[in-house]
Scaffold this motif. Structure first.
Motif, PDB file in Angstrom:
ATOM      1  N   SER A 148       0.818  -1.203   0.000  1.00  0.00           N
ATOM      2  CA  SER A 148       0.000   0.000   0.000  1.00  0.00           C
ATOM      3  C   SER A 148       0.857   1.261   0.000  1.00  0.00           C
ATOM      4  CB  SER A 148      -0.916   0.014   1.226  1.00  0.00           C
ATOM      5  OG  SER A 148      -1.564   1.260   1.367  1.00  0.00           O
ATOM      6  N   ASP A 149       1.833   1.299   0.860  1.00  0.00           N
ATOM      7  CA  ASP A 149       2.717   2.468   0.943  1.00  0.00           C
ATOM      8  C   ASP A 149       3.392   2.738  -0.394  1.00  0.00           C
ATOM      9  OD1 ASP A 149       2.059   2.748   3.593  1.00  0.00           O
ATOM     10  OD2 ASP A 149       3.884   1.806   4.364  1.00  0.00           O
ATOM     11  N   PHE A 150       3.877   1.683  -1.031  1.00  0.00           N
ATOM     12  CA  PHE A 150       4.557   1.834  -2.314  1.00  0.00           C
ATOM     13  C   PHE A 150       3.595   2.347  -3.386  1.00  0.00           C
ATOM     14  CE2 PHE A 150       5.738   0.087  -6.479  1.00  0.00           C
ATOM     15  CZ  PHE A 150       7.003   0.639  -6.632  1.00  0.00           C
ATOM     16  N   LEU A 151       2.402   1.748  -3.444  1.00  0.00           N
ATOM     17  CA  LEU A 151       1.415   2.114  -4.453  1.00  0.00           C
ATOM     18  C   LEU A 151       0.919   3.542  -4.245  1.00  0.00           C
ATOM     19  CD1 LEU A 151      -0.382   1.391  -6.843  1.00  0.00           C
ATOM     20  CD2 LEU A 151      -1.907   0.177  -5.277  1.00  0.00           C
ATOM     21  N   MET A 152       0.613   3.904  -3.015  1.00  0.00           N
ATOM     22  CA  MET A 152       0.120   5.246  -2.723  1.00  0.00           C
ATOM     23  C   MET A 152       1.168   6.312  -3.053  1.00  0.00           C
ATOM     24  SD  MET A 152      -3.040   5.358  -1.473  1.00  0.00           S
ATOM     25  CE  MET A 152      -3.229   6.678  -0.304  1.00  0.00           C
ATOM     26  N   GLU A 153       2.407   6.053  -2.674  1.00  0.00           N
ATOM     27  CA  GLU A 153       3.477   7.027  -2.935  1.00  0.00           C
ATOM     28  C   GLU A 153       3.672   7.215  -4.437  1.00  0.00           C
ATOM     29  OE1 GLU A 153       8.247   7.737  -1.979  1.00  0.00           O
ATOM     30  OE2 GLU A 153       7.177   6.070  -1.047  1.00  0.00           O
ATOM     31  N   ALA A 154       3.638   6.113  -5.174  1.00  0.00           N
ATOM     32  CA  ALA A 154       3.821   6.196  -6.626  1.00  0.00           C
ATOM     33  C   ALA A 154       2.667   6.943  -7.289  1.00  0.00           C
ATOM     34  CB  ALA A 154       3.941   4.795  -7.215  1.00  0.00           C
ATOM     35  N   LEU A 155       1.449   6.693  -6.838  1.00  0.00           N
ATOM     36  CA  LEU A 155       0.273   7.362  -7.417  1.00  0.00           C
ATOM     37  C   LEU A 155       0.276   8.855  -7.089  1.00  0.00           C
ATOM     38  CD1 LEU A 155      -2.465   4.672  -6.709  1.00  0.00           C
ATOM     39  CD2 LEU A 155      -1.642   5.388  -8.975  1.00  0.00           C
ATOM     40  N   ARG A 156       0.705   9.207  -5.893  1.00  0.00           N
ATOM     41  CA  ARG A 156       0.756  10.625  -5.534  1.00  0.00           C
ATOM     42  C   ARG A 156       1.855  11.356  -6.301  1.00  0.00           C
ATOM     43  NH1 ARG A 156      -0.872   9.243   0.653  1.00  0.00           N
ATOM     44  NH2 ARG A 156      -3.117   9.644   0.387  1.00  0.00           N
ATOM     45  N   THR A 157       2.937  10.654  -6.583  1.00  0.00           N
ATOM     46  CA  THR A 157       3.982  11.226  -7.442  1.00  0.00           C
ATOM     47  C   THR A 157       3.415  11.452  -8.838  1.00  0.00           C
ATOM     48  OG1 THR A 157       5.741  10.135  -6.192  1.00  0.00           O
ATOM     49  CG2 THR A 157       6.269  10.834  -8.437  1.00  0.00           C
ATOM     50  N   MET A 158       2.620  10.482  -9.308  1.00  0.00           N
ATOM     51  CA  MET A 158       1.973  10.575 -10.609  1.00  0.00           C
ATOM     52  C   MET A 158       1.004  11.753 -10.654  1.00  0.00           C
ATOM     53  SD  MET A 158       0.555   7.175 -12.557  1.00  0.00           S
ATOM     54  CE  MET A 158       1.886   6.119 -11.985  1.00  0.00           C
ATOM     55  N   ALA A 159       0.314  11.992  -9.533  1.00  0.00           N
ATOM     56  CA  ALA A 159      -0.642  13.098  -9.453  1.00  0.00           C
ATOM     57  C   ALA A 159       0.063  14.441  -9.615  1.00  0.00           C
ATOM     58  CB  ALA A 159      -1.396  13.049  -8.136  1.00  0.00           C
ATOM     59  N   GLY A 160       1.298  14.510  -9.125  1.00  0.00           N
ATOM     60  CA  GLY A 160       2.069  15.726  -9.288  1.00  0.00           C
ATOM     61  C   GLY A 160       2.580  15.908 -10.710  1.00  0.00           C
ATOM     62  N   LYS A 161       2.580  14.827 -11.435  1.00  0.00           N
ATOM     63  CA  LYS A 161       3.088  14.822 -12.819  1.00  0.00           C
ATOM     64  C   LYS A 161       2.002  15.134 -13.841  1.00  0.00           C
ATOM     65  CE  LYS A 161       5.450  11.553 -15.949  1.00  0.00           C
ATOM     66  NZ  LYS A 161       5.956  10.157 -16.045  1.00  0.00           N
ATOM     67  N   TYR A 162       0.776  14.697 -13.556  1.00  0.00           N
ATOM     68  CA  TYR A 162      -0.314  14.846 -14.528  1.00  0.00           C
ATOM     69  C   TYR A 162      -1.454  15.690 -13.969  1.00  0.00           C
ATOM     70  CZ  TYR A 162       2.087  10.976 -16.824  1.00  0.00           C
ATOM     71  OH  TYR A 162       3.038  10.180 -17.422  1.00  0.00           O
ATOM     72  N   ASP A 163      -1.825  16.732 -14.699  1.00  0.00           N
ATOM     73  CA  ASP A 163      -2.899  17.627 -14.271  1.00  0.00           C
ATOM     74  C   ASP A 163      -4.265  16.950 -14.286  1.00  0.00           C
ATOM     75  OD1 ASP A 163      -1.092  19.680 -13.924  1.00  0.00           O
ATOM     76  OD2 ASP A 163      -1.414  20.521 -15.930  1.00  0.00           O
ATOM     77  N   VAL A 164      -4.385  15.831 -15.003  1.00  0.00           N
ATOM     78  CA  VAL A 164      -5.689  15.153 -15.114  1.00  0.00           C
ATOM     79  C   VAL A 164      -6.103  14.527 -13.776  1.00  0.00           C
ATOM     80  CG1 VAL A 164      -5.478  14.685 -17.578  1.00  0.00           C
ATOM     81  CG2 VAL A 164      -4.605  13.011 -15.927  1.00  0.00           C
ATOM     82  N   ILE A 165      -5.135  14.311 -12.874  1.00  0.00           N
ATOM     83  CA  ILE A 165      -5.425  13.691 -11.580  1.00  0.00           C
ATOM     84  C   ILE A 165      -5.754  14.769 -10.550  1.00  0.00           C
ATOM     85  CG2 ILE A 165      -4.577  12.213  -9.728  1.00  0.00           C
ATOM     86  CD1 ILE A 165      -2.669  10.949 -11.738  1.00  0.00           C
ATOM     87  N   LYS A 166      -6.931  14.639  -9.930  1.00  0.00           N
ATOM     88  CA  LYS A 166      -7.374  15.596  -8.921  1.00  0.00           C
ATOM     89  C   LYS A 166      -6.873  15.214  -7.538  1.00  0.00           C
ATOM     90  CE  LYS A 166     -11.581  17.627  -6.953  1.00  0.00           C
ATOM     91  NZ  LYS A 166     -13.072  17.657  -7.020  1.00  0.00           N
ATOM     92  N   GLU A 167      -7.006  13.922  -7.190  1.00  0.00           N
ATOM     93  CA  GLU A 167      -6.631  13.490  -5.838  1.00  0.00           C
ATOM     94  C   GLU A 167      -6.414  11.987  -5.791  1.00  0.00           C
ATOM     95  OE1 GLU A 167      -8.239  13.972  -1.215  1.00  0.00           O
ATOM     96  OE2 GLU A 167      -9.660  14.127  -2.875  1.00  0.00           O
ATOM     97  N   VAL A 168      -5.503  11.570  -4.911  1.00  0.00           N
ATOM     98  CA  VAL A 168      -5.280  10.151  -4.615  1.00  0.00           C
ATOM     99  C   VAL A 168      -5.582   9.952  -3.140  1.00  0.00           C
ATOM    100  CG1 VAL A 168      -3.606   8.270  -4.506  1.00  0.00           C
ATOM    101  CG2 VAL A 168      -3.495   9.918  -6.387  1.00  0.00           C
ATOM    102  N   ARG A 169      -6.433   8.991  -2.829  1.00  0.00           N
ATOM    103  CA  ARG A 169      -6.803   8.765  -1.436  1.00  0.00           C
ATOM    104  C   ARG A 169      -7.077   7.281  -1.206  1.00  0.00           C
ATOM    105  NH1 ARG A 169     -11.001  11.895  -3.866  1.00  0.00           N
ATOM    106  NH2 ARG A 169     -12.855  10.621  -4.316  1.00  0.00           N
ATOM    107  N   GLY A 170      -7.011   6.879   0.052  1.00  0.00           N
ATOM    108  CA  GLY A 170      -7.296   5.486   0.370  1.00  0.00           C
ATOM    109  C   GLY A 170      -6.528   5.008   1.578  1.00  0.00           C
ATOM    110  N   ALA A 171      -6.642   3.731   1.840  1.00  0.00           N
ATOM    111  CA  ALA A 171      -5.930   3.082   2.946  1.00  0.00           C
ATOM    112  C   ALA A 171      -5.713   1.636   2.560  1.00  0.00           C
ATOM    113  CB  ALA A 171      -6.726   3.174   4.239  1.00  0.00           C
ATOM    114  N   GLY A 172      -4.557   1.099   2.930  1.00  0.00           N
ATOM    115  CA  GLY A 172      -4.260  -0.276   2.564  1.00  0.00           C
ATOM    116  C   GLY A 172      -4.328  -0.454   1.060  1.00  0.00           C
ATOM    117  N   LEU A 173      -4.968  -1.524   0.630  1.00  0.00           N
ATOM    118  CA  LEU A 173      -5.128  -1.764  -0.803  1.00  0.00           C
ATOM    119  C   LEU A 173      -6.564  -1.470  -1.233  1.00  0.00           C
ATOM    120  CD1 LEU A 173      -2.872  -4.910  -1.232  1.00  0.00           C
ATOM    121  CD2 LEU A 173      -2.437  -2.568  -2.028  1.00  0.00           C
TER     122      LEU A 173
END
Length: 404
Positions: free
Chosen positions: A314-339
């Motif tokens: 989960s930590d790995f996936l969330m961190e990668a997705l949030r990095t992606m959110a900073g890269k692409y304007d199409v992403i508004k938010e990444v949220r969740g817990a665990g998987l």
């Protein structure tokens, strides 16, 4: 489309009631985190039966239990003692800190059980009108009439009125909105610690703590709908443990049976004290087969090393997705817990992302056309997570180019 797929499509169209918007995919079998289609291709499954296949497909220990139990007994009714059910109840009560378990067949039924028990407790507390339940905007609790009435999304309720009376709606993470709905007739507050169908919306820990205090002060039951968050999805056995707040009633289903239908409504001593034969029942609930499979599932999923691995992924996936959110304007938010993760887009281009991922052999789920819900099997590997991230990265880049 090959002949086999075409035949299945035709039969579905002709004989199955059209209550689902199905994709063209036809699954033939599964193995681990993969589903295999009638098209002869292999797909990495990040839907996992909508968070049901927590141990993936065709898990050897689950298959062994099913085979072994089928040779002994599948069902004998709750008129008699069921050894597998008793052992499962003990395990769940010890894991959650609750006292008694009522078994049923699904998430909706577990919520119905919770609502019935809460109302029965309320109307037997000295106020026969103490039956009102407060739920929350964007909630989803199931399709049966009681659960549907508690579901605060008009799109699910339209055309099914009149709904069951006695439900009020408050705003998630707004404790003042909850206080405004409380009356002398309130028997329970029903909340998903993490809303699934609502868009993977998390309660704050402070909000849940405030709900707990509010319920205690007003003699109201706190119900956690953990149909989707229970059985390891958050990286803890329950979201109650994840948030550190204990409810009076808890519902768990979905991943509890690794694909074999089972649900449970767990209650504390206060609620258990009003139970007596005949106030509620289920013909199939907690039968020998479903209970045996659920017990094996719980034994696997509740292991500390197993849950630690879920949190690591989960930590790995969330961190990668949030990095992606900073890269692409199409992403508004990444949220969740665990998987259990939601990636919200600014636009309703979710189906395009889903289609691209499918073309690359990845299965994902889309909510409200703009939220990507990622709920892979809890056994997903680092390599598989990286594969999905790579494809999503391509999809977001293509979407950004198209928008430009």
């Amino acid at each position: 489309m090959n002949a086999k797929m075409k035949k299945i499509h035709q039969l579905t169209e002709q004989y199955v009631l059209k209550t689902y918007g199905r994709q063209s995919f036809v699954a033939t079998h599964g193995k681990g985190c993969y589903l295999f289609g009638a098209d002869g291709k292999k797909y990495l499954d990040f839907v996992s039966g909508i968070a049901v296949n927590g141990l993936g497909h065709n898990h050897p220990k689950i298959t062994k239990v099913i085979t072994s139990q089928a040779k002994k007994i599948l069902h004998c009714s709750n008129l008699y003692h069921i050894p597998e059910q008793a052992l499962l109840a003990e395990k769940l009560c010890k894991l959650t800190g609750l006292s008694k378990a009522f078994f049923c067949n699904s998430g909706a039924e577990s919520v119905e059980s919770a609502l019935k028990l809460a109302r029965y407790w309320g109307t037997h507390s000295g106020n026969s009108d103490k039956y009102e339940v407060i739920s929350f905007s964007q909630s989803f609790h199931g399709r049966t009439m009681g659960a549907l009435s508690a579901t605060a999304q008009k799109k699910y309720q339209e055309g099914f009125g009149p709904l069951v009376p006695g439900f009020k709606v408050a705003t998630l993470n707004d404790i003042e909105s909850v206080k405004a709905q409380i009356s002398a007739n309130t028997c329970a507050i029903l909340v998903e610690p993490i809303q699934g169908e609502g868009g993977v919306n998390l309660c704050t820990k402070e909000f849940l703590q405030s709900l707990r205090s509010l319920c205690d002060a007003n003699k109201i039951l706190l119900i956690f709908d953990e149909v989707q968050t229970g059985a390891g999805r958050t990286g803890y056995f329950t979201a109650s443990e994840y948030f550190g707040v204990k409810p009076d009633i808890m519902t768990i289903a979905k991943a509890l049976g690794s694909g074999v239908p089972i649900g449970v409504c767990l209650v504390n001593d206060i609620v258990a004290s009003i139970a007596k034969p005949g106030i509620h029942a289920s013909t199939f609930g907690g039968n020998a087969l479903s209970a045996a499979v659920a017990l094996e599932t719980v034994n696997i999923v509740s292991a500390k090393t197993f849950l630690k691995d879920v949190r690591k992924r989960s930590d790995f996936l969330m961190e990668a997705l949030r990095t992606m959110a900073g890269k692409y304007d199409v992403i508004k938010e990444v949220r969740g817990a665990g998987l259990m993760i939601g990636v919200e887009l600014h636009s309703e281009d979710g189906p395009r992302i889903q289609e691209y991922c499918f073309s690359k052999g990845i299965l994902i789920n889309i909510i409200q056309n703009k939220i990507i819900r990622l709920v892979p099997a809890l056994i997903v590997s680092q390599k598989q997570v990286e594969e999905v991230l790579s494809v999503l990265d391509e999809a977001f880049e293509n979407l950004g180019k198209a928008a430009a």
